[in-house]
Scaffold this active site. Structure first.
Site, PDB file in Angstrom:
ATOM      1  N   LYS A   1     -18.639  78.633  23.074  1.00 34.82           N
ATOM      2  CA  LYS A   1     -19.405  78.179  24.241  1.00 34.82           C
ATOM      3  C   LYS A   1     -20.607  77.400  23.721  1.00 34.82           C
ATOM      4  O   LYS A   1     -21.226  77.814  22.720  1.00 34.82           O
ATOM      5  CB  LYS A   1     -19.845  79.399  25.058  1.00 34.82           C
ATOM      6  CG  LYS A   1     -20.594  79.052  26.340  1.00 34.82           C
ATOM      7  CD  LYS A   1     -20.900  80.298  27.174  1.00 34.82           C
ATOM      8  CE  LYS A   1     -21.598  79.973  28.473  1.00 34.82           C
ATOM      9  NZ  LYS A   1     -21.873  81.170  29.298  1.00 34.82           N
TER      10      LYS A   1
ATOM     11  N   SER B   1     -20.348  80.945  34.129  1.00 34.73           N
ATOM     12  CA  SER B   1     -20.701  79.728  33.426  1.00 34.73           C
ATOM     13  C   SER B   1     -19.828  79.412  32.216  1.00 34.73           C
ATOM     14  O   SER B   1     -19.819  78.263  31.775  1.00 34.73           O
ATOM     15  CB  SER B   1     -22.164  79.806  32.972  1.00 34.73           C
ATOM     16  OG  SER B   1     -22.336  80.846  32.023  1.00 34.73           O
TER      17      SER B   1
ATOM     18  N   SER C   1     -20.502  85.758  33.722  1.00 30.75           N
ATOM     19  CA  SER C   1     -20.014  84.492  33.169  1.00 30.75           C
ATOM     20  C   SER C   1     -18.883  84.577  32.159  1.00 30.75           C
ATOM     21  O   SER C   1     -18.356  83.547  31.758  1.00 30.75           O
ATOM     22  CB  SER C   1     -21.171  83.713  32.553  1.00 30.75           C
ATOM     23  OG  SER C   1     -21.878  83.075  33.581  1.00 30.75           O
TER      24      SER C   1
HETATM   25  N1  GLN Z   1     -22.984  83.253  38.250  1.00 30.56           N
HETATM   26  C1  GLN Z   1     -24.116  83.975  37.783  1.00 30.56           C
HETATM   27  C2  GLN Z   1     -25.339  83.073  37.822  1.00 30.56           C
HETATM   28  O1  GLN Z   1     -25.230  82.023  38.318  1.00 30.56           O
HETATM   29  C3  GLN Z   1     -23.900  84.520  36.405  1.00 30.56           C
HETATM   30  C4  GLN Z   1     -24.099  83.536  35.329  1.00 30.56           C
HETATM   31  C5  GLN Z   1     -23.948  84.111  33.960  1.00 30.56           C
HETATM   32  O2  GLN Z   1     -23.433  85.216  33.766  1.00 30.56           O
HETATM   33  N2  GLN Z   1     -24.460  83.383  32.987  1.00 30.56           N
HETATM   34  O3  GLN Z   1     -26.383  83.400  37.350  1.00 30.56           O
END
Ligand code: GLN
Length: 492
Positions: free
Chosen positions: A79, A154, A178
């Site tokens: 990532k 994400s 994410s």
């Molecule tokens: N969807 C969640 C957010 O927007 C989680 C994102 C994540 O785990 N980095 O913060």
């Protein structure tokens, strides 16, 4: 061999050891697939072909000499939130479009030390804020099951790369879902470890008390191999825990599903917005686990309604502090011709950050400001503790807790959900991070549009081995994890 991308990590490891193919052949095979198929999926932000081939040659030499690690020569994707020395690390942001880290994240260093070959860096929501990967400065990634749909976020690039067979394994990070939600949207397996199990050193910070790196792969077994490499204490991360690391691969058959008590939170299955197909597939998977000998126990998780507001206060508060380092002075994007220092800060930050990141910095700054701190931030911290206690109480009666990973399957690209609609989609994942618990996503079938559905299993602290083991046994009795998207069937 034309089907090297079909092999599991165990098969790849065996094949390399027996010299049935070399790491160079395997790496070239994946690079060819990326060149052809990723033109459509767009999961990679940076492909590091030259370096990958050099790493592959080094792995081949070690394999020949007979002193290679179990995973030597196997490719992976990182990532783009993990710092990589000499290679761009963007966090999906214009702010870091030209950023080259002077050091490797611990996860990256460990992968290198194990002889894994880095294929490149994969796409993500800007600074990991989002659930679709659309907020990336580098554009949207397609879901391999339907390219006009999002892969989730994400860690959407990681999930899409694995689902399209453009990498056998990938790293991801999970602050509020994410790893699990994109794994669910793309039909792969993903593990969010206990907070402190995987080092955060060199992992670009979003919300430090919630962020945790973990493996994403086609199966629990493949995840276990990567966990064996990345888990462990790190003196460079004071929140990483000095606790013995399990052998996740050796333990795969350790937990018997027979006799396992699986908690089914009443509140979770009555959430408004839970898609009927998602509910049905998750219930079928639980039925299967029941057939395999587990007992389903109805439980209460009374704090469910507090998950979204609590997370969306704490995470932005931490983000507003973490992201203050991007000031246009030390590194990252700097605006043209600043008039003075204030103009430099203001324009660098408003031009360098996208809308969602700016929204969260504003919310977080407000929540932490004098006069509102007690009413919002401190209160959210208290509720966070109650959420954790709710789980601990539940774990007195059950071994693991089951839930969907997300209330829906993948959204269409450009669906343009309002922030609140988008945040509500995180209902099943946020509490795990607030409590610091581990959880795993396993693919359990498809909805009426042939989009993958995921089951989430939440474990008690340090139960990564147990979670991987349960899903491994489920995967030996089912074949959802072996289903490939049509685009993954294409040959390069
Ligand atoms: N969807 C969640 C957010 O927007 C989680 C994102 C994540 O785990 N980095 O913060």
């Amino acid at each position: 061999m034309t089907d090297l991308h079909r092999l599991s990590i165990r098969e790849l490891s065996e094949g390399l050891k027996k010299a049935q193919f070399s790491s160079r052949e395997l790496t070239e095979h994946y690079l060819k697939r990326i060149a052809k198929i990723d033109a459509k999926v767009k999961s990679y932000v940076t492909v590091t072909a030259e370096q990958a081939l050099a790493e592959a040659d080094a792995a081949d030499a070690a394999l020949k000499a007979g002193h290679a690690h179990a995973l030597a020569g196997i490719p992976l994707a990182h990532k783009d939130i993990f710092c990589t020395q000499g290679i761009k690390t963007t966090a999906g942001s214009k702010m870091l479009d030209n950023f080259i880290s002077p050091y490797d994240a611990t996860v990256v260093a460990k992968a290198k030390a194990a002889g894994l070959v880095t294929l490149g860096k994969v796409n993500m929501d800007e600074f990991a804020m989002g659930s679709t990967s659309e907020s990336s400065y580098f554009g949207a990634t397609g879901n391999p099951w339907a390219l006009d749909h999002v892969p989730g976020g994400s860690s959407g690039g990681s999930a899409a790369a694995v689902a399209a067979d453009l990498a056998p394994i990938a790293t991801g990070t999970d602050t509020g879902g994410s790893i699990r939600q994109p794994a669910s949207f793309c039909g792969i397996t993903g593990l969010k470890p206990t907070y402190g199990r995987v080092s955060r050193f060199g992992m670009i910070a979003y919300a430090s008390s919630l962020d945790q790196g973990g493996p994403m792969a086609r199966s629990a077994e493949d995840c276990a191999y990567l966990m064996n490499v990345i888990a462990g204490h790190d003196a460079k991360d004071s929140t990483s825990v000095d606790k013995e690391v399990d052998d996740y691969v050796a333990n795969l058959n350790g937990t018997a599903v027979k006799g396992l008590r699986i908690g089914i939170p009443k509140q979770y299955f009555n959430v408004a917005g839970l898609d009927a197909d998602v509910k049905a597939r998750v219930e079928e998977s639980l039925k299967k686990l029941e057939e395999m000998g587990a007992t389903l126990v109805e439980i209460d998780l009374n704090m469910t309604e507090a998950y979204v507001p609590t997370y969306y206060l704490i995470a932005p508060a931490e983000a507003s502090s973490n992201l203050s380092r991007y000031d246009g002075v030390r590194y990252g994007y700097r605006c043209e011709n600043p008039k003075d220092i204030l103009d430099l800060y203001k324009r660098s930050r408003s031009e360098g950050f996208g809308a969602e990141v700016q929204r969260r910095i504003l919310i977080g700054t407000y929540a932490l400001s004098a006069g509102y701190y007690d009413a919002y931030y401190v209160k959210a911290q208290k509720v966070r503790r109650l959420i954790q206690q709710d789980f601990l109480k539940a774990f007195e009666n059950v071994d693991v807790i089951a839930a969907p990973s997300a209330p829906t399957t993948a959204y269409k690209i450009g669906a343009n959900l309002s922030p609140t609609e988008m945040y509500l989609g995180d209902i099943y994942t946020l509490a795990v991070n607030l409590a610091g618990l581990p959880a795993i996503n396993a693919p359990v079938g498809f909805d009426k549009d042939s989009l993958p559905v995921g089951l989430q299993l939440i474990g008690n602290y340090w139960s990564e081995s147990q979670l991987l083991s349960i899903v491994h046994q489920y995967q030996q009795n089912t074949d959802w994890h072996t289903k490939r998207a049509a685009i993954a069937e294409e040959n390069a």
